[in-house]
Write a protein that holds these residues in place. Structure first.
Motif, short mmCIF file in Angstrom:
data_model
loop_
_atom_site.label_atom_id
_atom_site.label_comp_id
_atom_site.label_asym_id
_atom_site.label_seq_id
_atom_site.Cartn_x
_atom_site.Cartn_y
_atom_site.Cartn_z
N MET A 5 0.82 -1.21 0.00
CA MET A 5 0.00 0.00 0.00
C MET A 5 0.86 1.26 0.00
SD MET A 5 -3.46 -0.78 2.20
CE MET A 5 -2.64 -1.29 3.70
N LEU A 6 1.98 1.22 0.71
CA LEU A 6 2.87 2.39 0.70
C LEU A 6 3.46 2.58 -0.69
CD1 LEU A 6 4.30 4.69 2.10
CD2 LEU A 6 6.05 3.07 2.89
N ALA A 7 3.88 1.48 -1.32
CA ALA A 7 4.41 1.57 -2.68
C ALA A 7 3.32 2.02 -3.65
CB ALA A 7 4.97 0.21 -3.11
N GLY A 8 2.10 1.51 -3.46
CA GLY A 8 0.99 1.93 -4.31
C GLY A 8 0.66 3.40 -4.12
N PHE A 9 0.78 3.89 -2.88
CA PHE A 9 0.56 5.32 -2.61
C PHE A 9 1.56 6.16 -3.40
CE2 PHE A 9 1.53 9.23 -0.40
CZ PHE A 9 0.28 9.73 -0.07
N VAL A 10 2.82 5.76 -3.39
CA VAL A 10 3.84 6.50 -4.12
C VAL A 10 3.54 6.49 -5.62
CG1 VAL A 10 6.29 6.63 -4.69
CG2 VAL A 10 5.60 6.01 -2.38
N GLY A 11 3.13 5.33 -6.14
CA GLY A 11 2.85 5.22 -7.56
C GLY A 11 1.71 6.10 -8.01
N THR A 12 0.61 6.09 -7.25
CA THR A 12 -0.55 6.90 -7.63
C THR A 12 -0.32 8.38 -7.31
OG1 THR A 12 -1.57 6.25 -5.52
CG2 THR A 12 -2.24 5.05 -7.48
N PHE A 13 0.49 8.67 -6.30
CA PHE A 13 0.88 10.05 -6.02
C PHE A 13 1.63 10.63 -7.22
CE2 PHE A 13 4.48 12.73 -4.71
CZ PHE A 13 3.83 13.78 -4.07
N ASN A 14 2.49 9.81 -7.82
CA ASN A 14 3.28 10.28 -8.96
C ASN A 14 2.44 10.59 -10.19
OD1 ASN A 14 5.76 10.13 -7.63
ND2 ASN A 14 6.04 7.97 -8.17
N GLU A 15 1.22 10.03 -10.28
CA GLU A 15 0.37 10.27 -11.44
C GLU A 15 0.01 11.74 -11.56
OE1 GLU A 15 -2.90 7.80 -12.42
OE2 GLU A 15 -2.02 6.00 -11.56
N THR A 16 -0.17 12.43 -10.44
CA THR A 16 -0.61 13.83 -10.48
C THR A 16 0.42 14.80 -9.90
OG1 THR A 16 -1.72 13.59 -8.33
CG2 THR A 16 -3.04 13.18 -10.31
N ALA A 17 1.47 14.28 -9.27
CA ALA A 17 2.41 15.14 -8.53
C ALA A 17 3.11 16.15 -9.42
CB ALA A 17 3.44 14.28 -7.81
N LEU A 18 3.40 15.79 -10.67
CA LEU A 18 4.16 16.70 -11.53
C LEU A 18 3.29 17.68 -12.31
CD1 LEU A 18 7.10 14.64 -13.08
CD2 LEU A 18 6.99 15.92 -10.95
N GLY A 126 -11.28 -1.32 1.00
CA GLY A 126 -11.47 0.06 1.44
C GLY A 126 -10.14 0.74 1.74
N LEU A 127 -9.24 -0.01 2.38
CA LEU A 127 -7.90 0.53 2.66
C LEU A 127 -7.11 0.76 1.37
CD1 LEU A 127 -6.96 -1.64 5.76
CD2 LEU A 127 -7.49 0.81 5.75
N VAL A 128 -7.21 -0.21 0.44
CA VAL A 128 -6.50 -0.08 -0.83
C VAL A 128 -7.07 1.10 -1.63
CG1 VAL A 128 -6.10 -1.19 -3.06
CG2 VAL A 128 -5.81 -2.49 -0.95
N THR A 129 -8.40 1.22 -1.64
CA THR A 129 -9.03 2.33 -2.37
C THR A 129 -8.65 3.66 -1.75
OG1 THR A 129 -10.89 0.88 -2.92
CG2 THR A 129 -11.23 3.24 -3.20
N MET A 130 -8.50 3.70 -0.42
CA MET A 130 -8.06 4.92 0.24
C MET A 130 -6.72 5.38 -0.32
SD MET A 130 -7.27 5.56 4.31
CE MET A 130 -5.94 4.35 4.32
N ILE A 131 -5.80 4.42 -0.50
CA ILE A 131 -4.50 4.73 -1.07
C ILE A 131 -4.65 5.17 -2.52
CG2 ILE A 131 -2.26 3.76 -1.70
CD1 ILE A 131 -2.67 4.14 1.31
N PHE A 132 -5.45 4.44 -3.27
CA PHE A 132 -5.59 4.65 -4.71
C PHE A 132 -6.23 5.99 -5.03
CE2 PHE A 132 -7.41 3.84 -8.93
CZ PHE A 132 -6.30 3.28 -9.57
N THR A 133 -7.11 6.47 -4.15
CA THR A 133 -7.82 7.73 -4.42
C THR A 133 -7.22 8.93 -3.70
OG1 THR A 133 -9.39 7.18 -2.64
CG2 THR A 133 -10.01 6.58 -4.88
N ALA A 134 -6.69 8.72 -2.50
CA ALA A 134 -6.18 9.86 -1.73
C ALA A 134 -4.86 10.38 -2.30
CB ALA A 134 -6.00 9.46 -0.26
N ALA A 135 -3.99 9.47 -2.75
CA ALA A 135 -2.67 9.90 -3.23
C ALA A 135 -2.75 10.86 -4.41
CB ALA A 135 -1.83 8.67 -3.58
N PRO A 136 -3.54 10.57 -5.46
CA PRO A 136 -3.62 11.54 -6.56
C PRO A 136 -4.24 12.87 -6.12
CG PRO A 136 -4.45 9.40 -7.26
CD PRO A 136 -4.28 9.33 -5.77
#
Length: 461
Positions: A5-18, A126-136
């Motif tokens: 989940m931490l790695a997934g957070f980083v990955g989805t964060f990178n989708e919008t971070a730049l 729910g926890l995975v979706t939290m990561i998948f949606t909150a990070a972007p």
């Protein structure tokens, strides 16, 4: 799961971070806007090519091998991006990050259905979706703060540190839980999958850049070639004994309904993430950071509500959540179609929070319920299909929204007897954004019709 989940957070964060740093790259590297957009297009294109292959990779390599490889590649990409002194090096780092994410996301979703029993999957998803949606959602805000106080390099260094932690934890605790069968690799399927999904994502992403237009050869030909390749891909999979991606998963009605609903959710989410910041920045004339902060509560509420929604799904099933969620999203979008230059910040924040809650009520229950109907041996295919179509939905939502917004702005300018070559006014842009939001509303209404068909899947495994 914590390391995934931490790695997934980083990955989805990178989708919008730049996204918020594109203007910095244009200035620092002396490049055009269309060149800078490749940092986004290249990322999405890599995901579009890799994710469809994830089902095959999970049959050839162990869970631990895939995770460690993905984390190391993503870590290398973050390090290269943080040290980049040219645009070419920066883009290389970005592609490596996308490669890691393309492997991590399907692996994360598939792990849930392997290690959690059916009656606990809602909470886990729910926890995975939290990561998948909150990070972007938090990506632009965090990036804006880093740029304002440090430099754009720190966007990559933040990803580097978080991914390093995930790698260290995963190297200690990650176990092999999948079954390795090593099926024969069909090179034809591999080729048409790459061309098909890559062409579709590239074509729509290029159209969504705003300056390409639908008549541009760089849009039309990738869409045509990609569409033909996807038809060939589907036909090939239906005739194979052991397909690369088992599209027969769509024979299960709740999986089909769930896939359609997350397609709708992603279209709504990506369109709103494009249109609302543009409205705040160019119509209300806010700073980029201020706009990101205004939209932050919606992302936080969406993320925090996902675990609760997961528990409600385990107890009551999807129908109790999906239908109210679609109604809430549609109502919020209906009010959004009337926003103007005099709309208050509180009004926009409230509507955005309601929209995000509505999406959260639909996304996880629809996805989990659909996956629950698939036999265990098809879970890899299900996660590959859903995650592939999420990328396609994002590209389509962005492209169509930009097109409608541009057409609406030009129509307003003509009606006001102003030349379309003139710089678009705030009022014209607001009118175009209203038209685009009307399209997003129609997508939500179509989703509500599909949502009426959802039924709870009862599973004992």
């Amino acid at each position: 799961m914590a390391s995934l989940m931490l790695a997934g957070f980083v990955g989805t964060f990178n989708e919008t971070a730049l996204n918020i740093a594109l203007s910095n790259f244009i200035q620092v590297f002396s490049i055009s806007t269309s060149i800078a957009q490749w940092l986004t297009t290249g990322y999405l294109l890599t995901l579009g090519i890799l994710i469809p292959l994830s089902g095959l990779l999970m049959q050839w390599f162990t869970t631990r091998q895939l995770f460690l490889t993905a984390a190391i590649v993503s870590l290398a990409g973050a390090g290269i991006g943080g040290m980049a002194g040219s645009f070419e090096v920066l883009l290389t780092g970005r592609i490596l990050q996308a490669t890691g994410t393309g492997l991590l996301l399907p692996l994360m979703f598939n792990m849930v259905f392997i290690i959690f029993p059916a009656h606990k999957r809602g909470m886990a998803m729910g926890l995975v979706t939290m990561i998948f949606t909150a990070a972007p959602a938090v990506g632009p805000t965090v990036s804006g703060l880093l740029i304002a106080n440090l430099s754009w390099h720190w966007i990559f260094w933040l990803s580097f540190v978080l991914m390093l932690i995930a790698l260290l934890v995963g190297s200690l605790y990650m176990q092999n839980v999948s079954t390795i069968t090593k099926p024969r690799i069909d090179l034809f399927s591999l080729a048409v999958s790459t061309v098909g999904f890559g062409g579709i994502v590239f074509g729509f992403s290029h159209a969504g850049e705003g300056d390409a237009g639908w008549n541009n050869a760089m849009v039309v030909w990738p869409l045509i070639v990609g569409g033909v390749a996807l038809i060939l891909f589907v036909f090939r999979q239906l005739t194979m004994e052991r397909p690369l991606m088992n599209v027969k998963a769509f024979k299960h009605p709740m999986f089909l309904v769930g896939t359609l609903l997350i397609f709708v959710c992603m279209s709504i989410n990506i369109s709103s993430m494009l249109l609302l910041p543009m409205f705040l920045i160019r119509v209300l004339e806010m700073s980029t950071l201020s706009a990101a902060i205004i939209l932050l509560p919606g992302g936080i509420v969406m993320g925090l509500s996902s675990p609760l929604i997961g528990r409600l799904f385990d107890k009551f099933g999807p129908r109790f959540l999906v239908i109210p969620g679609l109604v809430l999203a549609a109502v919020a979008l209906w009010f959004f179609t009337d926003i103007t230059a005099i709309s208050t910040t509180a009004f926009i924040v409230t509507l955005h929070v309601c929209l995000m809650i509505g999406i959260a009520l639909v996304w996880m229950p629809a996805q989990t319920n659909g996956m629950n109907q698939l036999p265990r041996e098809m879970h890899r295919d299900g996660t590959a299909i859903m995650n592939s179509l999420i990328q396609v939905a994002g590209a389509i939502g962005m492209a169509v929204s930009v097109s409608i917004m541009t057409a609406g702005g030009n129509k307003y300018m003509k009606a006001a007897s102003m030349a379309t070559e003139s710089p678009i006014t705030r009022e014209a842009l607001a009118a175009g954004i209203q038209d685009a939001l009307l399209f997003v509303l129609s997508v939500a209404v179509a989703g509500a019709i599909v949502g009426l068909m959802i039924k709870r899947v009862k599973v004992s495994r």
